[in-house]
Design an enzyme around this catalytic site. Structure first.
Site, PDB file in Angstrom:
ATOM      1  N   ARG A   1       0.945  -1.239  -0.018  1.00 47.17           N
ATOM      2  CA  ARG A   1       0.090  -0.124   0.083  1.00 47.17           C
ATOM      3  C   ARG A   1       0.913   1.259  -0.137  1.00 47.17           C
ATOM      4  NH1 ARG A   1      -2.617  -1.516   5.358  1.00 47.17           N
ATOM      5  NH2 ARG A   1      -3.536   0.413   5.254  1.00 47.17           N
TER       6      ARG A   1
ATOM      7  N   ASP B   1      -4.709  -6.504  10.282  1.00 49.98           N
ATOM      8  CA  ASP B   1      -5.358  -6.083   9.204  1.00 49.98           C
ATOM      9  C   ASP B   1      -5.878  -7.484   8.179  1.00 49.98           C
ATOM     10  OD1 ASP B   1      -5.446  -3.527   9.685  1.00 49.98           O
ATOM     11  OD2 ASP B   1      -3.698  -3.042   8.742  1.00 49.98           O
TER      12      ASP B   1
ATOM     13  N   THR C   1     -11.802   7.336  17.028  1.00 49.45           N
ATOM     14  CA  THR C   1     -11.372   6.033  17.050  1.00 49.45           C
ATOM     15  C   THR C   1     -12.419   5.316  16.002  1.00 49.45           C
ATOM     16  OG1 THR C   1     -10.489   4.052  17.893  1.00 49.45           O
ATOM     17  CG2 THR C   1     -12.210   5.214  19.131  1.00 49.45           C
ATOM     18  N   ALA C   2     -11.996   4.433  15.337  1.00 53.34           N
ATOM     19  CA  ALA C   2     -12.951   3.705  14.690  1.00 53.34           C
ATOM     20  C   ALA C   2     -13.124   2.327  14.997  1.00 53.34           C
ATOM     21  CB  ALA C   2     -12.882   3.872  13.124  1.00 53.34           C
TER      22      ALA C   2
ATOM     23  N   ARG D   1     -13.297  -2.447  18.963  1.00 51.70           N
ATOM     24  CA  ARG D   1     -12.445  -3.042  20.172  1.00 51.70           C
ATOM     25  C   ARG D   1     -12.148  -1.756  21.204  1.00 51.70           C
ATOM     26  NH1 ARG D   1      -7.090  -2.046  21.153  1.00 51.70           N
ATOM     27  NH2 ARG D   1      -6.790  -1.333  19.106  1.00 51.70           N
ATOM     28  N   ARG D   2     -11.469  -0.501  20.490  1.00 48.92           N
ATOM     29  CA  ARG D   2     -11.379   0.585  21.419  1.00 48.92           C
ATOM     30  C   ARG D   2     -12.836   1.302  21.847  1.00 48.92           C
ATOM     31  NH1 ARG D   2      -7.299   2.459  17.012  1.00 48.92           N
ATOM     32  NH2 ARG D   2      -5.497   1.567  17.608  1.00 48.92           N
TER      33      ARG D   2
ATOM     34  N   ARG E   1     -11.567   7.385  11.012  1.00 50.23           N
ATOM     35  CA  ARG E   1     -10.982   6.857   9.890  1.00 50.23           C
ATOM     36  C   ARG E   1      -9.949   7.113   9.184  1.00 50.23           C
ATOM     37  NH1 ARG E   1     -16.745   6.327  10.223  1.00 50.23           N
ATOM     38  NH2 ARG E   1     -17.161   4.178  11.132  1.00 50.23           N
ATOM     39  N   GLY E   2      -9.429   6.128   8.239  1.00 51.10           N
ATOM     40  CA  GLY E   2      -8.108   6.577   7.489  1.00 51.10           C
ATOM     41  C   GLY E   2      -6.845   6.510   7.928  1.00 51.10           C
TER      42      GLY E   2
ATOM     43  N   ARG F   1      -5.769  10.898  10.323  1.00 54.32           N
ATOM     44  CA  ARG F   1      -6.333  10.944  11.880  1.00 54.32           C
ATOM     45  C   ARG F   1      -5.583  12.291  12.568  1.00 54.32           C
ATOM     46  NH1 ARG F   1      -8.061   4.818  13.673  1.00 54.32           N
ATOM     47  NH2 ARG F   1      -8.179   4.071  11.610  1.00 54.32           N
TER      48      ARG F   1
END
Length: 311
Positions: free
Chosen positions: A12, A84, A129-130, A133-134, A151-152, A157
């Site tokens: 990426r 990921d 945060t997205a 879990r968090r 996000r991103g 961020r």
């Protein structure tokens, strides 16, 4: 084994991914000075602008396109952050993870411009945060905070924080270090405060299963203890069959004396219900330990909890 071959790395184009590839490229060139290492860049769906990325609900948004290119022979290997990578199936058909370099810091970090710690944040603080879990853990432990979808990439961020769209962020400590932004950290959160995702801070070097030469080239870059840890963690993820909206967390720790400790957690989205299982053994294989922990969670109702969460 041809140590002079050209090694094409599919990656990426986000700053985080490029930093990870730079580390692996350096390791490859140190070990195989006659090899040619080339970058084959991709813009993954998971690296889109936040507004576009909000429509994505799949870990494949970060890995799928590169895996397709790998199988098509466009590149010879890929570098993924294992958090990921989908856990079911464990490997994309036709691929294998040939090595896992030594693990970095698995902890999350709080970024607050005023230097406050998590417990010092006043009511109404907008925390970006997205990660489900968090969100689950912060909702349970700090319900006075306002959690704002953020996000991103980490850089996007951080830009949102600078622009005043949020008051604070929670990001992976290792990721911030990789992109050279660790100076913004106001507090590194313990794993008791914020349990990390399974696969946190572990890189996976992926190649085609039918390329034994590449497998042999990559294998020496792996770290034995990290491989034991990630094997146990991904066994849990595989058996739980969670999806991207499933609040699942956990981490393993491998010791030089042969012991392996594993802890995993499953939450309801609001953090009101938490299932926890842990085990330490010097007898079980990493896979067997992961199976034992996953089975304990399933007996306690993890599968029903996960299935009740919308995808």
């Amino acid at each position: 084994m041809d140590t002079t071959r050209t090694i094409r790395i599919g990656a990426r184009t986000s700053p985080m991914s490029l930093a990870q590839v730079a580390r692996v490229t350096e390791d490859l060139r140190d070990r195989y000075p006659d090899a040619q290492v080339e970058l084959v860049p991709f813009t993954a769906a998971g690296d889109l602008e936040p507004g576009q990325q909000a429509e994505l609900h799949d870990k494949g948004a970060f890995t799928g396109e590169i895996e397709e290119a790998l199988l098509a022979g466009v590149c010879d290997m890929a570098v993924h952050c294992m958090k990921d990578v989908a856990g079911y199936p464990l490997n994309a058909p036709g691929t294998v993870f040939a090595a896992h370099p030594a693990r970095a810091d698995i902890r999350d970090a709080l970024i607050h411009p005023g230097g406050l710690t998590l417990d010092q944040l006043p009511p109404g603080t907008r925390v970006g945060t997205a990660a489900v879990r968090r969100i689950a853990q912060l909702t349970a432990s700090h319900s006075h905070l306002e959690l704002v979808p953020s996000r991103g990439t980490a850089n996007l961020r951080l830009a949102a924080l600078k622009a005043g769209k949020v008051d604070a962020l929670v990001l992976a400590a290792s990721g911030l270090e990789r992109i050279g932004e660790q100076q913004h950290i106001s507090e590194v959160l313990s794993v008791e405060q914020m349990c990390p995702p399974l696969g946190a801070a572990v890189l996976g070097l992926q190649c085609r299963a039918d390329d034994p030469e590449m497998i042999a080239l990559l294998a020496p870059l792996g770290d034995r203890l990290t491989t034991r840890e990630i094997t146990a963690e991904r066994t849990v993820l595989n058996l739980l069959r969670g999806h991207c909206n499933s609040p699942i967390a956990g981490h393993a720790r491998a010791f030089e004396d042969g012991r392996l400790a594993l802890r995993a957690m499953v939450f309801t989205p609001d953090g009101a219900r938490v299932l926890t299982a842990s085990r330490t053994s010097d007898q079980l294989t990493p896979q067997a330990l992961g199976e034992a922990v996953a089975e304990a969670l399933i007996r306690d109702g993890a599968r029903e909890l996960i299935d009740a969460i919308a995808r």
